[in-house]
Design a protein around this motif. Structure first.
Motif, PDB file in Angstrom:
ATOM      1  N   ILE A  29      82.378 103.035 113.019  1.00 14.96           N
ATOM      2  CA  ILE A  29      83.373 103.447 112.036  1.00 14.96           C
ATOM      3  C   ILE A  29      84.050 104.740 112.503  1.00 14.96           C
ATOM      4  O   ILE A  29      85.274 104.867 112.431  1.00 14.96           O
ATOM      5  CB  ILE A  29      82.727 103.623 110.649  1.00 14.96           C
ATOM      6  CG1 ILE A  29      82.421 102.236 110.055  1.00 14.96           C
ATOM      7  CG2 ILE A  29      83.611 104.439 109.715  1.00 14.96           C
ATOM      8  CD1 ILE A  29      81.603 102.272 108.778  1.00 14.96           C
ATOM      9  N   ALA A  30      83.269 105.678 113.007  1.00 13.57           N
ATOM     10  CA  ALA A  30      83.833 106.941 113.495  1.00 13.57           C
ATOM     11  C   ALA A  30      84.781 106.702 114.667  1.00 13.57           C
ATOM     12  O   ALA A  30      85.859 107.314 114.735  1.00 13.57           O
ATOM     13  CB  ALA A  30      82.715 107.896 113.897  1.00 13.57           C
ATOM     14  N   VAL A  31      84.416 105.821 115.567  1.00 16.55           N
ATOM     15  CA  VAL A  31      85.276 105.510 116.720  1.00 16.55           C
ATOM     16  C   VAL A  31      86.574 104.866 116.244  1.00 16.55           C
ATOM     17  O   VAL A  31      87.668 105.237 116.693  1.00 16.55           O
ATOM     18  CB  VAL A  31      84.534 104.603 117.731  1.00 16.55           C
ATOM     19  CG1 VAL A  31      85.488 104.045 118.764  1.00 16.55           C
ATOM     20  CG2 VAL A  31      83.399 105.364 118.391  1.00 16.55           C
ATOM     21  N   ALA A  32      86.480 103.913 115.325  1.00 13.68           N
ATOM     22  CA  ALA A  32      87.675 103.240 114.819  1.00 13.68           C
ATOM     23  C   ALA A  32      88.609 104.234 114.128  1.00 13.68           C
ATOM     24  O   ALA A  32      89.830 104.183 114.308  1.00 13.68           O
ATOM     25  CB  ALA A  32      87.285 102.111 113.871  1.00 13.68           C
ATOM     26  N   ALA A  33      88.024 105.151 113.356  1.00 12.83           N
ATOM     27  CA  ALA A  33      88.839 106.163 112.683  1.00 12.83           C
ATOM     28  C   ALA A  33      89.491 107.090 113.708  1.00 12.83           C
ATOM     29  O   ALA A  33      90.672 107.435 113.574  1.00 12.83           O
ATOM     30  CB  ALA A  33      87.986 106.956 111.704  1.00 12.83           C
ATOM     31  N   ALA A  34      88.753 107.472 114.728  1.00 14.89           N
ATOM     32  CA  ALA A  34      89.295 108.348 115.769  1.00 14.89           C
ATOM     33  C   ALA A  34      90.430 107.671 116.531  1.00 14.89           C
ATOM     34  O   ALA A  34      91.347 108.339 117.017  1.00 14.89           O
ATOM     35  CB  ALA A  34      88.187 108.770 116.731  1.00 14.89           C
ATOM     36  N   GLU A  35      90.378 106.344 116.608  1.00 10.07           N
ATOM     37  CA  GLU A  35      91.447 105.600 117.276  1.00 10.07           C
ATOM     38  C   GLU A  35      92.661 105.398 116.372  1.00 10.07           C
ATOM     39  O   GLU A  35      93.656 104.808 116.789  1.00 10.07           O
ATOM     40  CB  GLU A  35      90.926 104.250 117.770  1.00 10.07           C
ATOM     41  CG  GLU A  35      89.963 104.373 118.932  1.00 10.07           C
ATOM     42  CD  GLU A  35      89.424 103.033 119.410  1.00 10.07           C
ATOM     43  OE1 GLU A  35      89.809 101.974 118.848  1.00 10.07           O
ATOM     44  OE2 GLU A  35      88.621 103.041 120.352  1.00 10.07           O
TER      45      GLU A  35
ATOM     46  N   LEU B  95      91.577 103.497 106.958  1.00 16.09           N
ATOM     47  CA  LEU B  95      90.283 103.336 106.290  1.00 16.09           C
ATOM     48  C   LEU B  95      90.175 101.948 105.652  1.00 16.09           C
ATOM     49  O   LEU B  95      89.089 101.363 105.622  1.00 16.09           O
ATOM     50  CB  LEU B  95      90.090 104.423 105.235  1.00 16.09           C
ATOM     51  CG  LEU B  95      90.113 105.869 105.747  1.00 16.09           C
ATOM     52  CD1 LEU B  95      89.824 106.830 104.604  1.00 16.09           C
ATOM     53  CD2 LEU B  95      89.149 106.067 106.889  1.00 16.09           C
ATOM     54  N   ARG B  96      91.284 101.422 105.158  1.00 19.45           N
ATOM     55  CA  ARG B  96      91.271 100.077 104.550  1.00 19.45           C
ATOM     56  C   ARG B  96      90.935  99.005 105.588  1.00 19.45           C
ATOM     57  O   ARG B  96      90.155  98.108 105.316  1.00 19.45           O
ATOM     58  CB  ARG B  96      92.607  99.778 103.886  1.00 19.45           C
ATOM     59  CG  ARG B  96      92.814 100.584 102.626  1.00 19.45           C
ATOM     60  CD  ARG B  96      94.043 100.101 101.853  1.00 19.45           C
ATOM     61  NE  ARG B  96      94.350 100.992 100.763  1.00 19.45           N
ATOM     62  CZ  ARG B  96      93.745 100.990  99.595  1.00 19.45           C
ATOM     63  NH1 ARG B  96      92.791 100.121  99.365  1.00 19.45           N
ATOM     64  NH2 ARG B  96      94.084 101.846  98.652  1.00 19.45           N
ATOM     65  N   ARG B  97      91.521  99.112 106.771  1.00 21.19           N
ATOM     66  CA  ARG B  97      91.241  98.107 107.814  1.00 21.19           C
ATOM     67  C   ARG B  97      89.812  98.239 108.317  1.00 21.19           C
ATOM     68  O   ARG B  97      89.144  97.240 108.584  1.00 21.19           O
ATOM     69  CB  ARG B  97      92.233  98.247 108.970  1.00 21.19           C
ATOM     70  CG  ARG B  97      93.635  97.803 108.529  1.00 21.19           C
ATOM     71  CD  ARG B  97      94.569  97.594 109.648  1.00 21.19           C
ATOM     72  NE  ARG B  97      94.130  96.437 110.429  1.00 21.19           N
ATOM     73  CZ  ARG B  97      94.602  96.149 111.633  1.00 21.19           C
ATOM     74  NH1 ARG B  97      95.501  96.915 112.185  1.00 21.19           N
ATOM     75  NH2 ARG B  97      94.172  95.103 112.283  1.00 21.19           N
ATOM     76  N   ILE B  98      89.343  99.470 108.449  1.00 16.41           N
ATOM     77  CA  ILE B  98      87.956  99.681 108.884  1.00 16.41           C
ATOM     78  C   ILE B  98      87.006  99.114 107.837  1.00 16.41           C
ATOM     79  O   ILE B  98      86.045  98.412 108.166  1.00 16.41           O
ATOM     80  CB  ILE B  98      87.675 101.178 109.128  1.00 16.41           C
ATOM     81  CG1 ILE B  98      88.524 101.710 110.281  1.00 16.41           C
ATOM     82  CG2 ILE B  98      86.187 101.402 109.409  1.00 16.41           C
ATOM     83  CD1 ILE B  98      88.518 103.224 110.407  1.00 16.41           C
ATOM     84  N   GLY B  99      87.290  99.406 106.569  1.00 20.46           N
ATOM     85  CA  GLY B  99      86.456  98.888 105.495  1.00 20.46           C
ATOM     86  C   GLY B  99      86.440  97.369 105.465  1.00 20.46           C
ATOM     87  O   GLY B  99      85.383  96.749 105.295  1.00 20.46           O
TER      88      GLY B  99
END
Length: 78
Positions: A44-50, A54-58
């Motif tokens: 999740i942290a990597v996806a956010a850093a990229e 937040l909706r797509r990660i969730g």
């Protein structure tokens, strides 16, 4: 394959051989769950850093974007 590798790589020394088999299984599953939770938080942290929202990660993780926000906040030092 990942589950088999997890089971094979578990430290035998960390398990009390005097415990009943059911409790040993619980202990092993809890350790696996903790590793999976850590890996999810890292992903999740990597996806956010990229820059992913937040909706797509969730959606990818099967959790709410608010939960993603909370996980990221909890992981941020300070």
């Amino acid at each position: 394959f990942a589950r088999l590798a997890d089971l094979l790589l578990q430290s035998a020394g960390a398990i009390d051989e005097d415990q009943p088999a059911a409790l040993v299984r619980v202990q092993a599953r809890a350790a696996t769950l903790n590793r999976a939770d850590d890996a999810l938080r890292d992903s999740i942290a990597v996806a956010a850093a990229e820059g992913h929202s937040l909706r797509r990660i969730g959606a990818a993780a099967g959790i709410s974007h608010e939960r993603v926000r909370q996980l990221l906040r909890d992981q941020t030092p300070g």
